[in-house]
Design a protein around this motif. Structure first.
Motif, mmCIF file in Angstrom:
data_model
loop_
_atom_site.group_PDB
_atom_site.id
_atom_site.type_symbol
_atom_site.label_atom_id
_atom_site.label_comp_id
_atom_site.label_asym_id
_atom_site.label_seq_id
_atom_site.Cartn_x
_atom_site.Cartn_y
_atom_site.Cartn_z
ATOM 1 N N ASP A 22 -53.107 58.048 69.572
ATOM 2 C CA ASP A 22 -51.761 57.690 70.255
ATOM 3 C C ASP A 22 -51.576 58.442 71.552
ATOM 4 O OD1 ASP A 22 -49.134 56.637 70.333
ATOM 5 O OD2 ASP A 22 -48.325 58.159 68.867
ATOM 6 N N PRO A 23 -52.660 58.178 72.492
ATOM 7 C CA PRO A 23 -52.494 58.987 73.841
ATOM 8 C C PRO A 23 -51.214 58.484 74.621
ATOM 9 C CG PRO A 23 -54.239 57.444 73.949
ATOM 10 C CD PRO A 23 -53.749 57.401 72.520
ATOM 11 N N LYS A 24 -50.578 59.208 75.421
ATOM 12 C CA LYS A 24 -49.299 58.987 76.180
ATOM 13 C C LYS A 24 -49.609 59.262 77.623
ATOM 14 C CE LYS A 24 -46.973 58.259 72.501
ATOM 15 N NZ LYS A 24 -46.523 56.752 72.201
ATOM 16 N N PRO A 25 -50.489 58.196 78.125
ATOM 17 C CA PRO A 25 -50.697 58.608 79.689
ATOM 18 C C PRO A 25 -49.515 58.592 80.752
ATOM 19 C CG PRO A 25 -51.323 56.114 78.770
ATOM 20 C CD PRO A 25 -50.889 56.814 77.594
ATOM 21 N N ASP A 26 -48.592 57.871 80.399
ATOM 22 C CA ASP A 26 -47.515 58.124 81.315
ATOM 23 C C ASP A 26 -46.444 59.035 81.021
ATOM 24 O OD1 ASP A 26 -48.424 55.564 82.226
ATOM 25 O OD2 ASP A 26 -47.233 54.349 80.628
ATOM 26 N N ALA A 27 -46.667 60.009 80.048
ATOM 27 C CA ALA A 27 -45.946 61.236 79.933
ATOM 28 C C ALA A 27 -46.188 62.359 80.777
ATOM 29 C CB ALA A 27 -46.321 61.594 78.279
ATOM 30 N N PRO A 28 -45.291 63.211 80.852
ATOM 31 C CA PRO A 28 -45.504 64.581 81.644
ATOM 32 C C PRO A 28 -46.928 65.220 81.446
ATOM 33 C CG PRO A 28 -43.335 64.486 81.030
ATOM 34 C CD PRO A 28 -44.038 63.335 80.230
ATOM 35 N N ALA A 29 -47.369 65.707 82.350
ATOM 36 C CA ALA A 29 -48.630 66.536 82.315
ATOM 37 C C ALA A 29 -48.950 67.510 81.136
ATOM 38 C CB ALA A 29 -49.112 67.267 83.608
ATOM 39 N N GLU A 30 -47.533 68.248 80.701
ATOM 40 C CA GLU A 30 -47.498 69.180 79.582
ATOM 41 C C GLU A 30 -47.550 68.342 78.284
ATOM 42 O OE1 GLU A 30 -43.175 68.647 80.944
ATOM 43 O OE2 GLU A 30 -45.538 68.708 81.972
ATOM 44 N N VAL A 31 -47.300 66.989 78.348
ATOM 45 C CA VAL A 31 -47.473 66.415 77.006
ATOM 46 C C VAL A 31 -48.669 65.604 76.912
ATOM 47 C CG1 VAL A 31 -46.330 64.245 75.746
ATOM 48 C CG2 VAL A 31 -44.841 66.267 76.886
#
Length: 465
Positions: free
Chosen positions: A72-81
């Motif tokens: 469940d990667p979140k490529p559009d989330a902030p870098a710290e996420v």
């Protein structure tokens, strides 16, 4: 020497049967199987699931693998996420996984992913208890919880052992060791619970990656030739028949079952052969990875081939792991640990297992479950790690009874909470039982004869084949 654990009831001459058998019992055979054998029993039960899976391999990634760097990667989330890793495509249109699982990504046509599993429990042992049994721990968030009432629901492996008859090998086996917290504290939820010790899965402590790997007790000692063994086995059976009229306690019933299984193991070459990893071609062993986890996955495949109904493979600690962040518990240096050690081992062995089962025509009849006790926090901490997170995480299923190429459930934009398709551990256990041919309403009985359903969840129909 095999030590029999019972209540210590005494014979008419004042000697306990336990003491008597400790002197004479299985030692008559020249055997020593104490580390191998665990109590066992079987029970028939009504069926109601699909029954497409003949067996199940439960891969338990102890410590809590991160959903963000797996399914469940979140490529559009902030870098710290989102972390430092990119994503790669899969055969499922629009679905991408972490770049650290390139081999697994190619096999998504066989895999169903659950992205909204939740326990809302951030403690290893109590959330793990729920994942292994399908029952929430009371109370939640209880770290270093100990086995025993009131949290004594039997594990999935124990219930399978209770439902299915064993052969030369028992119906359920756990390898290569049990799950424990720092200090050697055993998690609850790994045994027969209220079903009694006879339902305990066999726990085999082993290092199948070692060159001299063998399981003690699966062959006759050199000083006991086959004829002498048969004579001693006959004598032991006569002794047991003679003592049946003296005492009939549950503990003795467990001993009788253990002695029978011990004899069956020694008589059955098929059982012993299941542990002979040296019979595998070098290319196969290398494909799984030359480490304890990879070779345990290979051993699980061989045990399934030998007739075991459920094999639980526990991710274990390795040498030189960082203090306070062992196994998948990446409180510090999450990215480094994933890239250098954890994900390469997992990706290689998991993909090897699925491909091997498929090549042997076993994948359609073998359910493979990939799970941990929880996930990791959305935000990376000050030590470059991720902490405990039971609010949402991912589980993957493949093989018997599962519709591959399906992604069910959705987490929010930072993989912090479920947005859609939330499931809980009891639904996962119900799905496992369904695939093995049992409805959740199938009854099991505790040692007092009281009935309980094997699961209080419902099969996840969106991923069933």
């Amino acid at each position: 020497m095999l030590s029999i654990q019972d209540s210590g009831a005494r014979l008419c001459d004042g000697i306990t049967r336990r003491e008597w058998l400790r002197v004479g019992g299985l030692s008559l055979l020249g055997l020593s199987m104490r580390d191998l054998l665990r109590p066992g029993a079987v029970l028939s039960a009504p069926k109601g699931g699909t029954g497409k899976a003949r067996a199940c391999i439960l891969l338990f990634l102890t410590g809590g693998p991160p959903q963000q760097e797996t399914w469940d990667p979140k490529p559009d989330a902030p870098a710290e996420v989102r972390g430092p890793f990119t994503t790669i495509a899969t055969p499922i249109p629009g679905y991408r996984v972490c770049e650290l699982m390139p081999r697994t990504a190619k096999l998504l046509k066989h895999i169903a992913v659950l992205r909204a599993v939740s326990t809302d429990d951030n403690a290893h042992s109590s959330s793990g208890y729920w994942m292994l049994t399908g029952r929430p721990h009371q109370p939640k968030n209880s770290e270093n919880a100990k086995p025993g009432a009131p949290n004594d629901w039997p594990s999935v492996a124990a219930i399978v052992k209770k439902l299915r008859p064993g052969g030369a090998l028992p119906a359920s086996i756990a390898i290569p060791e049990h799950i424990w917290n720092d200090g050697g504290l055993t998690w609850p939820g790994q045994d027969g619970g209220f079903l009694g010790r006879a339902a305990d899965p066999w726990l085999i402590h082993c290092h199948p990656d070692q060159a001299d790997f063998n399981v003690p007790g699966l062959s006759l000692p050199a000083e006991v030739p086959p004829l002498r063994f048969r004579e001693r086995a006959s004598l032991l059976e006569q002794i047991n028949r003679h003592l049946e009229g003296i005492e009939k306690s549950p503990a003795l019933g467990r001993f009788d079952e253990r002695s029978r299984q011990a004899l069956d193991l020694l008589r059955a070459g098929k059982a012993a052969r299941a542990f002979r990893l040296q019979e595998e071609p070098d290319r196969v062993r290398q494909r799984y990875g030359n480490n304890r986890w990879g070779q345990s996955c290979l051993l699980a495949r061989r045990l399934v081939e030998a007739g075991v109904s459920l094999v639980q493979v526990n991710w274990t600690r390795m040498k030189n792991e960082p203090a306070g962040a062992p196994v998948w518990d990446t409180h510090s240096k999450n990215a480094d640990r994933l890239k250098s050690t954890l994900m390469p081992i997992m990706d290689l062995s998991y993909s090897a297992l699925l491909e091997d089962l498929q090549a042997r025509g076993l994948l359609d009849s073998t359910l493979v479950v990939w799970a941990g006790e929880f996930g990791r926090t959305p935000k990376i901490n000050g030590n470059g790690g991720r902490d405990h997170w039971g609010h949402v995480f991912s589980v993957a299923l493949a093989g018997g009874g599962i519709q591959g190429g399906v992604v069910h459930g959705l987490s929010d934009r930072i993989a912090g909470h479920p947005r859609d398709g939330r499931v809980q551990p009891q639904d996962l256990t119900a799905t496992i039982f369904h695939c093995l041919g049992y409805s959740p309403e199938t009854e099991m009985h505790d040692t007092l004869g009281r009935p309980f359903p094997i699961s209080r969840g419902q099969p996840i129909k969106q991923i069933l084949g």
